[in-house]
Design an enzyme around this catalytic site. Structure first.
Site, mmCIF file in Angstrom:
data_model
loop_
_atom_site.group_PDB
_atom_site.id
_atom_site.type_symbol
_atom_site.label_atom_id
_atom_site.label_comp_id
_atom_site.label_asym_id
_atom_site.label_seq_id
_atom_site.Cartn_x
_atom_site.Cartn_y
_atom_site.Cartn_z
ATOM 1 N N GLY A 100 -3.999 10.724 73.423
ATOM 2 C CA GLY A 100 -3.544 11.668 74.436
ATOM 3 C C GLY A 100 -2.079 11.412 74.681
ATOM 4 O O GLY A 100 -1.443 10.665 73.942
ATOM 5 N N GLY A 101 -1.543 11.997 75.725
ATOM 6 C CA GLY A 101 -0.125 11.869 76.039
ATOM 7 C C GLY A 101 0.448 10.511 75.720
ATOM 8 O O GLY A 101 1.228 10.345 74.792
ATOM 9 N N GLU A 102 0.047 9.500 76.468
ATOM 10 C CA GLU A 102 0.522 8.146 76.212
ATOM 11 C C GLU A 102 -0.654 7.209 75.972
ATOM 12 O O GLU A 102 -0.566 6.010 76.166
ATOM 13 C CB GLU A 102 1.406 7.646 77.371
ATOM 14 C CG GLU A 102 0.684 7.200 78.615
ATOM 15 C CD GLU A 102 0.257 8.312 79.571
ATOM 16 O OE1 GLU A 102 -0.385 7.993 80.557
ATOM 17 O OE2 GLU A 102 0.534 9.495 79.330
ATOM 18 N N GLU A 103 -1.765 7.760 75.541
ATOM 19 C CA GLU A 103 -2.957 6.957 75.294
ATOM 20 C C GLU A 103 -3.223 6.840 73.799
ATOM 21 O O GLU A 103 -2.966 7.761 73.033
ATOM 22 C CB GLU A 103 -4.170 7.574 76.000
ATOM 23 C CG GLU A 103 -4.035 7.525 77.510
ATOM 24 C CD GLU A 103 -5.239 8.091 78.222
ATOM 25 O OE1 GLU A 103 -6.153 8.642 77.567
ATOM 26 O OE2 GLU A 103 -5.277 7.985 79.462
ATOM 27 N N LEU B 209 6.744 5.389 72.392
ATOM 28 C CA LEU B 209 5.396 5.540 71.841
ATOM 29 C C LEU B 209 5.330 5.030 70.399
ATOM 30 O O LEU B 209 4.348 4.404 70.003
ATOM 31 C CB LEU B 209 4.953 6.999 71.902
ATOM 32 C CG LEU B 209 4.646 7.532 73.298
ATOM 33 C CD1 LEU B 209 4.399 9.036 73.250
ATOM 34 C CD2 LEU B 209 3.467 6.803 73.915
#
Length: 135
Positions: free
Chosen positions: A36-39, A15
């Site tokens: 968000g999580g991986e956004e 990330l």
């Protein structure tokens, strides 16, 4: 899938690498944030639809060029998909409605095979969602 395969520390580093790509390929007045999580959200100031698509495709290429290994991906490297929402100076869309449009376009990009860019098409008669009022 990335965290399951490589672990959470490697996922965090992945990330960071993606965030670095996004920051390096955007202008000083643009805004990059993890959403968000991986956004991530990237806010481009004064960008046309064509300009936003060009930037999005450049961001996708930058992440592919990093060649971050991901053997559970069909591409064998980490790729990103991007959903775009556009608001002009006279648009009545608020930040919440723009994020919803971009999110809808993102899911369309993912459903289309990933490593893709999609531009949101506002629904006919689309009504902006009002921002929550502060208590």
């Amino acid at each position: 899938a990335y965290n399951d395969r490589y672990g959470h520390l490697a996922g965090d580093e992945c990330l960071r690498q993606i965030a670095d790509c996004l920051r390096q390929r955007t202008r000083a007045g643009d805004f990059v944030a993890r959403y968000g999580g991986e956004e991530f959200a990237v806010i481009l100031s004064e960008a046309s639809a064509a300009g936003a698509i060009r930037v999005a495709n450049d961001l996708r290429a930058a992440v592919r060029e990093r060649a971050l290994k991901h053997d559970r991906s069909e591409h064998k490297i980490v790729t990103i998909s991007i959903g775009i929402a556009i608001s002009g100076p006279t648009a009545r869309h608020n930040p919440t409605s723009l994020l919803l449009q971009a999110d809808k376009a993102l899911y369309a990009a993912k459903a289309g095979g990933r490593d893709a860019t999609r531009l949101a098409e506002p629904d006919v008669g689309f009504q902006p969602i009002p921002l929550p009022r502060k208590a």
